[in-house]
Motif scaffolding. Structure first.
Motif, PDB file in Angstrom:
ATOM      1  N   VAL A  62       0.848  -1.406   0.134  1.00  0.00           N
ATOM      2  CA  VAL A  62      -0.002  -0.046  -0.172  1.00  0.00           C
ATOM      3  C   VAL A  62       1.029   1.190   0.327  1.00  0.00           C
ATOM      4  N   ASP A  63       0.625   2.091  -0.733  1.00  0.00           N
ATOM      5  CA  ASP A  63       1.253   3.749  -0.601  1.00  0.00           C
ATOM      6  C   ASP A  63       0.422   4.431   0.650  1.00  0.00           C
ATOM      7  N   ARG A  64       0.625   5.860   1.020  1.00  0.00           N
ATOM      8  CA  ARG A  64       1.055   6.432   2.088  1.00  0.00           C
ATOM      9  C   ARG A  64      -0.410   6.429   2.439  1.00  0.00           C
ATOM     10  N   LEU A  65      -1.926   6.225   1.289  1.00  0.00           N
ATOM     11  CA  LEU A  65      -2.741   6.688   1.442  1.00  0.00           C
ATOM     12  C   LEU A  65      -3.732   5.191   2.565  1.00  0.00           C
ATOM     13  N   LEU A  66      -2.724   4.105   2.532  1.00  0.00           N
ATOM     14  CA  LEU A  66      -3.222   2.586   2.506  1.00  0.00           C
ATOM     15  C   LEU A  66      -3.851   2.188   1.304  1.00  0.00           C
ATOM     16  N   ALA A  67      -3.561   2.610   0.016  1.00  0.00           N
ATOM     17  CA  ALA A  67      -4.064   2.201  -1.226  1.00  0.00           C
ATOM     18  C   ALA A  67      -3.570   1.174  -1.533  1.00  0.00           C
ATOM     19  N   THR A  68      -4.057   0.318  -2.315  1.00  0.00           N
ATOM     20  CA  THR A  68      -3.517  -0.728  -2.264  1.00  0.00           C
ATOM     21  C   THR A  68      -3.591  -1.011  -4.342  1.00  0.00           C
ATOM     22  N   SER A  69      -3.259  -1.370  -5.087  1.00  0.00           N
ATOM     23  CA  SER A  69      -2.949  -1.004  -6.435  1.00  0.00           C
ATOM     24  C   SER A  69      -3.536  -1.488  -7.523  1.00  0.00           C
ATOM     25  N   ALA A  70      -5.189  -1.250  -6.219  1.00  0.00           N
ATOM     26  CA  ALA A  70      -6.440  -1.643  -6.985  1.00  0.00           C
ATOM     27  C   ALA A  70      -7.124  -0.210  -6.538  1.00  0.00           C
ATOM     28  N   ALA A  71      -8.077   0.237  -7.755  1.00  0.00           N
ATOM     29  CA  ALA A  71      -8.966   1.044  -6.907  1.00  0.00           C
ATOM     30  C   ALA A  71     -10.151   0.545  -5.855  1.00  0.00           C
ATOM     31  N   ASP A  72      -9.902   1.620  -4.505  1.00  0.00           N
ATOM     32  CA  ASP A  72     -11.294   1.824  -3.755  1.00  0.00           C
ATOM     33  C   ASP A  72     -11.184   0.096  -2.500  1.00  0.00           C
ATOM     34  N   ILE A  73      -9.425  -0.182  -3.196  1.00  0.00           N
ATOM     35  CA  ILE A  73      -8.972  -1.134  -2.277  1.00  0.00           C
ATOM     36  C   ILE A  73      -7.865  -0.674  -0.974  1.00  0.00           C
TER      37      ILE A  73
END
Length: 384
Positions: free
Chosen positions: A259-270
């Protein structure tokens, strides 16, 4: 019908996220899905609940029904997630498909199981959940001696807890010292001496090779060929992030779910947080990073994108026989440990070539006295 925010996992990460989100948005629908009973309990207490006499029921701070009512969320317990379908914004579960607006993976981690020979190897215990703890407490009835595999943080906490409860402990580890990933040699030696003084026997440079049934107990053979007896065998060699579900959905996975610093994975809205999440290369299975993640992600889900930041986050080792606090230097740091024995214990400071403090370890009574002083000198791991 508005699709909900779906949180998979009822541990500290998932529940703290739900709590933080409710502080910011009281109306958004939230569904929390858990494979277990979803009763909320303090997982850090699993490794030191024995000496304090805590039963499994006493570790529960919020039963499922009370938690759901308090937060105004739907909790689906005893439900496993079999697959994620990112293109359809849906998960497939043992209770049927569930659609989501945003999906949060708070899957946690699972115990690492080392290969051990012998007809008793399948009876080696690990304690990672409340159900594990209940089984552990039941098996401990009448036990007088435990063989414990692993002298890391959790292993040492269990060893201290067992010893404080009057149970003998042999601890095995292939490393040359306890808390091998956290302490420099001098601090580790002081820590070892204190725990040995509490009755714990350490066996370093060896692992458990065979576990064989012997009457009501076990015959333990270590990798050097030495043989000892034990009533129970406990493995506490570490945890591995649960990544299979994310990997099956095509999400980026490294040591954990990337995940990135927004805690977002490589898939949208996950999104992912907690022990399963690898945040820009950092995998930190401790309470303080989880709290930081939950607060940041709650803001993001409530409409204000917020990057997680990590201040200095000392780790408190729950070993009353030897109070210890560690703030490890960032991975790859260039510098050296400077250790000093004093009347209150051992002070170890990790500094770079300019003398800047990047980490510290405090062993003994000094841990409580100087923890905050040194924490203020350590730069944040991820700046705000």
């Amino acid at each position: 019908m508005i699709a909900p925010i779906v949180i998979v996992g009822s541990g500290l990460a998932g529940v703290t996220l739900a709590r933080e989100l409710r502080k910011l948005d009281t109306a958004v629908p939230v569904v929390l899905i858990a494979a277990d009973t979803a009763d909320f309990y303090s997982k850090p207490m699993l490794s030191n609940g024995l000496a304090s006499g805590k039963t499994p029921a006493q570790l529960v701070s919020a039963p499922r029904e009370a938690l759901a009512a308090q937060l105004g969320i739907e909790i689906r317990a005893g439900v496993t997630v079999d697959a994620i379908v990112p293109t359809a914004r849906r998960i497939e579960t043992s209770a049927g498909p569930v659609s989501y607006a945003q999906l949060v993976l708070a899957l946690g981690a699972q115990p690492i199981r080392l290969p051990i020979d012998g007809d008793g190897a399948g009876e080696v215990l690990s304690v990672n959940t409340l159900a594990d703890y209940a089984r552990w407490r039941d098996r401990l009835l009448g036990a007088r001696h435990v063989a414990l595999l692993g002298a890391g943080l959790i292993g040492c906490e269990f060893a201290n807890d067992l010893s404080a409860a009057g149970i003998g402990v042999d601890v095995y580890d292939i490393a040359p010292q306890p808390l091998g990933r956290l302490l420099p040699p001098g601090a580790a030696a002081a820590f070892r001496t204190a725990l040995e003084g509490a009755g714990i026997a350490f066996h370093f440079g060896v692992g458990i090779a065979r576990v064989e049934r012997m009457g009501q107990g076990y015959r333990i053979t270590d990798s050097s060929g030495s043989v000892r007896k034990a009533d129970l065998v406990l493995s506490a060699v570490g945890l591995r992030p649960k990544t299979a579900l994310a990997q099956g959905a095509g999400l980026r996975v490294g040591r954990g779910i990337g995940v990135d610093r927004l805690l977002a994975t490589s898939a949208a809205d996950i999104y992912a947080l907690g022990d399963c999440a690898e945040v820009e290369g950092h995998l930190l299975p401790f309470v303080m990073p989880i709290m930081q993640q939950a607060r940041a992600l709650a803001k993001t889900l409530a409409g204000t994108p917020t990057a997680v930041h990590y201040p200095a986050m000392p780790v408190v080792v729950k070993t009353p026989a030897c109070p210890t606090v560690v703030c490890p230097p960032p991975p790859g740091s260039v510098g050296e440990w400077r250790e000093e024995a004093c009347i209150d214990g051992v002070r170890a400071i990790f500094a770079d070539r300019t003398g800047k403090t990047l980490g510290f370890a405090l062993v003994g009574a000094i841990a409580a006295k100087e923890r905050q002083t040194w924490a203020r000198q350590v730069p944040p791991l991820l700046a705000a």
